[in-house]
Design an enzyme around this catalytic site. Structure first.
Site, PDB file in Angstrom:
ATOM      1  CB  CYS A 124      -0.878   0.048   1.242  1.00 48.49           C
ATOM      2  SG  CYS A 124      -1.724  -1.487   1.638  1.00 48.49           S
TER       3      CYS A 124
HETATM    4  N1  GLN Z   1      -1.141  -6.086   5.089  1.00 51.60           N
HETATM    5  C1  GLN Z   1      -2.021  -4.959   4.991  1.00 51.60           C
HETATM    6  C2  GLN Z   1      -3.335  -5.288   4.340  1.00 51.60           C
HETATM    7  O1  GLN Z   1      -3.470  -6.301   3.698  1.00 51.60           O
HETATM    8  C3  GLN Z   1      -1.360  -3.791   4.288  1.00 51.60           C
HETATM    9  C4  GLN Z   1      -1.166  -4.091   2.822  1.00 51.60           C
HETATM   10  C5  GLN Z   1      -0.071  -3.340   2.132  1.00 51.60           C
HETATM   11  O2  GLN Z   1       0.666  -2.507   2.686  1.00 51.60           O
HETATM   12  N2  GLN Z   1       0.065  -3.643   0.910  1.00 51.60           N
HETATM   13  O3  GLN Z   1      -4.245  -4.525   4.466  1.00 51.60           O
END
Ligand code: GLN
Length: 257
Positions: A2
């Site tokens: 993200c």
């Molecule tokens: N692991 C977290 C989620 O799935 C954040 C994902 C990310 O940073 N790509 O929401």
């Protein structure tokens, strides 16, 4: 992985000024991120913004989240030009494999006067976090925003804040103990809180993920990727944290080791 950002400044500015308008805004980082460092290609599994409303004392946290790509939500793109705040967080999500796509899984998470986001992954989740999660009371576990690593990290940070812990200490403790329990985790956390007088505190960690900040007369913006080509953007070294204590404060960068 993200992408997220936070802004803290002396005056309200529109959410759009950071989230949708810059040349490399969060909106652009949703479909064309430049520095994902080995995890994912687009951030299309949802998005959210959380902001402190300056008209309430202390400023209350509000949010708008949706489990759709940010660029498809025309109502949000309009709303972002109208909502003004001196302190806010924005996030676009690329769901970690095995984690659900739902509104509750979209950062930022909020509670009263606090806003939280996690960019990364807890390795070995859920087993690796089970001992830490056992510190949470049953009701908290029954009402998590989503069955995701980020929601558990938020609950752990919130527990510290509820106990009166300093926001910086709360975040650093959760980072340190999560890394000990789940080595190799990627833990870019963002926490924005305000005290009763309305003075914000922002904590942003860089643990195995991109992070940069820019400080100016308009305030401090921290973002996974610089929002434009302004030379004032400074990269945050890995295993460090950026802390801004107050609406007019300059950012402090410290090592986590
Ligand atoms: N692991 C977290 C989620 O799935 C954040 C994902 C990310 O940073 N790509 O929401």
């Amino acid at each position: 992985m993200c992408r997220h950002l936070a802004h803290v400044g002396p005056h309200p500015v529109t959410l759009a000024s950071r989230v949708t308008e810059p040349a490399h805004s969060l909106l652009v980082q949703a479909y064309a991120p430049a520095d994902m460092r080995g995890g994912g290609t687009v951030n299309a599994d949802g998005f959210g913004v959380g902001w402190l409303a300056p008209s309430t004392h202390p400023p209350r946290a509000h949010s708008y989240r949706a489990p759709v790509p940010m660029w498809t939500d025309a109502s949000f793109l309009d709303l972002a030009t109208a909502v003004e705040s001196p302190a806010f967080v924005g996030a676009v999500r690329s769901a970690t494999v095995g984690m659900p796509v739902s509104v509750g899984a979209c950062a930022p998470f909020r509670d009263g006067t606090r806003i939280f986001s996690h960019n990364g992954v807890v390795r070995g989740w859920p087993g690796s976090l089970a001992d830490l999660a056992a510190e949470l009371d049953t009701e908290t576990l029954m009402t998590l925003d989503a069955p995701t690593d980020s929601a558990v990290l938020w609950a752990l940070v919130r527990r510290h804040l509820d106990a009166g812990k300093d926001p910086v200490d709360a975040v650093l403790d959760v980072v340190a103990r999560t890394l000990a329990a789940a080595p190799g985790s990627r833990l870019n956390l963002l926490l924005l809180t305000t005290d009763d007088a309305g003075e914000p505190t922002l904590v942003a960690t860089a643990v195995d993920h991109a992070l940069a900040y820019r400080a100016g007369p308009d305030g401090v913006t921290v973002a996974s990727e610089p929002l434009d080509d302004d030379a004032a953007w400074t990269a945050v070294p890995d295993l460090s944290a950026v802390v801004v204590r107050g609406a007019r404060a300059t950012p402090e960068v410290g090592s986590l080791t």
